[in-house]
Motif scaffolding. Structure first.
Motif, mmCIF file in Angstrom:
data_model
loop_
_atom_site.group_PDB
_atom_site.id
_atom_site.type_symbol
_atom_site.label_atom_id
_atom_site.label_comp_id
_atom_site.label_asym_id
_atom_site.label_seq_id
_atom_site.Cartn_x
_atom_site.Cartn_y
_atom_site.Cartn_z
ATOM 1 N N ASP A 1 0.818 -1.214 0.000
ATOM 2 C CA ASP A 1 0.000 0.000 0.000
ATOM 3 C C ASP A 1 0.852 1.263 0.000
ATOM 4 O O ASP A 1 0.359 2.352 0.304
ATOM 5 C CB ASP A 1 -0.936 -0.007 1.215
ATOM 6 N N ASP B 1 0.406 4.978 1.905
ATOM 7 C CA ASP B 1 -0.982 5.388 2.087
ATOM 8 C C ASP B 1 -1.520 4.921 3.443
ATOM 9 O O ASP B 1 -1.960 3.784 3.588
ATOM 10 C CB ASP B 1 -1.837 4.832 0.953
ATOM 11 N N THR B 2 -1.502 5.814 4.417
ATOM 12 C CA THR B 2 -1.947 5.454 5.765
ATOM 13 C C THR B 2 -3.443 5.147 5.822
ATOM 14 O O THR B 2 -3.880 4.405 6.695
ATOM 15 C CB THR B 2 -1.616 6.573 6.772
ATOM 16 N N THR B 3 -4.227 5.676 4.893
ATOM 17 C CA THR B 3 -5.668 5.398 4.896
ATOM 18 C C THR B 3 -5.973 3.956 4.495
ATOM 19 O O THR B 3 -7.069 3.466 4.766
ATOM 20 C CB THR B 3 -6.432 6.366 3.966
ATOM 21 N N ALA B 4 -5.017 3.283 3.883
ATOM 22 C CA ALA B 4 -5.211 1.886 3.492
ATOM 23 C C ALA B 4 -5.385 0.979 4.710
ATOM 24 O O ALA B 4 -5.885 -0.134 4.591
ATOM 25 C CB ALA B 4 -4.037 1.399 2.643
ATOM 26 N N CYS B 5 -4.998 1.462 5.895
ATOM 27 C CA CYS B 5 -5.062 0.644 7.103
ATOM 28 C C CYS B 5 -6.408 0.712 7.809
ATOM 29 O O CYS B 5 -6.643 -0.016 8.775
ATOM 30 C CB CYS B 5 -3.964 1.078 8.073
ATOM 31 N N ASP C 1 -9.260 -0.461 7.238
ATOM 32 C CA ASP C 1 -10.006 -1.713 7.321
ATOM 33 C C ASP C 1 -9.291 -2.782 8.145
ATOM 34 O O ASP C 1 -9.766 -3.895 8.266
ATOM 35 C CB ASP C 1 -10.322 -2.240 5.923
ATOM 36 N N ASP D 1 -6.256 -4.026 7.519
ATOM 37 C CA ASP D 1 -5.447 -4.913 6.687
ATOM 38 C C ASP D 1 -4.611 -4.065 5.730
ATOM 39 O O ASP D 1 -5.135 -3.535 4.746
ATOM 40 C CB ASP D 1 -6.359 -5.857 5.903
ATOM 41 N N CYS D 2 -3.309 -3.902 6.015
ATOM 42 C CA CYS D 2 -2.467 -3.075 5.148
ATOM 43 C C CYS D 2 -0.997 -3.427 5.321
ATOM 44 O O CYS D 2 -0.600 -4.107 6.273
ATOM 45 C CB CYS D 2 -2.678 -1.586 5.442
ATOM 46 N N GLU D 3 -0.204 -2.930 4.379
ATOM 47 C CA GLU D 3 1.252 -2.999 4.429
ATOM 48 C C GLU D 3 1.749 -1.655 3.904
ATOM 49 O O GLU D 3 1.556 -1.344 2.730
ATOM 50 C CB GLU D 3 1.780 -4.128 3.546
ATOM 51 N N ILE D 4 2.349 -0.840 4.795
ATOM 52 C CA ILE D 4 2.834 0.469 4.382
ATOM 53 C C ILE D 4 4.249 0.697 4.909
ATOM 54 O O ILE D 4 4.684 0.051 5.859
ATOM 55 C CB ILE D 4 1.917 1.628 4.845
ATOM 56 N N HIS E 1 2.856 -3.734 9.044
ATOM 57 C CA HIS E 1 1.789 -4.633 8.592
ATOM 58 C C HIS E 1 0.689 -4.604 9.647
ATOM 59 O O HIS E 1 0.988 -4.700 10.844
ATOM 60 C CB HIS E 1 2.278 -6.089 8.497
#
Length: 165
Positions: free
Chosen positions: A53, A56-60, A62, A64-67, A161
């Motif tokens: 991701d 993009d901190t907004t991807a987290c 939900d 579920d993200c990797e930034i 993650h």
């Protein structure tokens, strides 16, 4: 005597303009100063690792993200017992520190050194931390839990993650 007076006038006349001309003016120095100030307010270095991701901190949101992050940041996501936050408080070369708040609980993690990191597991009834040598791969999901992993990078970024499913 006339020679002494002439010498004095010559030195005074030459000394004045030379001293004024040799003093560097401050405007040429200021642009360089403002450039370094601007650089210190930048978003940080580009991470050496690729993250699914990006930055993009907004991807987290939900859970579920990797930034990749290179400066302090707060991520909001859905935890096992409602809204939760991950606040990265310090990021540097081979260093990351963070705080996780979920419900009425709080957990802190921090690691320093090449290939080091921490894993925090949030559950409805509490959380647990483990820090040490970690791989940069995505941690496994756990039933009824959110898994947070922060791994250090040599370039001053951290790979984060968040896994909930």
């Amino acid at each position: 005597m006339a020679l002494a007076a002439l010498t004095l006038l010559t030195v005074a006349a030459c000394g004045g303009p030379d001293e004024t001309d040799s003093v560097p003016s401050s405007p040429p120095e200021r642009p360089a100063d403002s450039r370094s100030t601007t650089q210190s307010h930048s978003a940080g270095p580009e991470p050496s690792v690729s993250a699914a991701d990006g930055r993009d901190t907004t991807a987290c949101a939900d859970g579920d993200c990797e930034i990749a992050v290179s400066e302090p940041v707060t991520l909001r996501f859905e935890g096992p017992d409602g809204p939760a936050t991950l606040s990265v408080t310090e990021v540097g070369p081979n260093k990351v520190e963070y705080t996780v708040k979920s419900g009425n609980g709080q957990s802190k993690g921090g690691a320093s050194g090449p290939g080091q990191g921490c894993v925090t597991v949030l559950r409805e009834n509490g959380s647990g931390n483990s820090c040490g040598g970690l791989s940069r791969t995505r941690p496994s999901a756990q039933p009824d839990a959110v898994v947070i992993q922060a791994t250090t990078e040599a370039d001053g970024t951290a790979l984060l993650h968040i896994v909930s499913h």
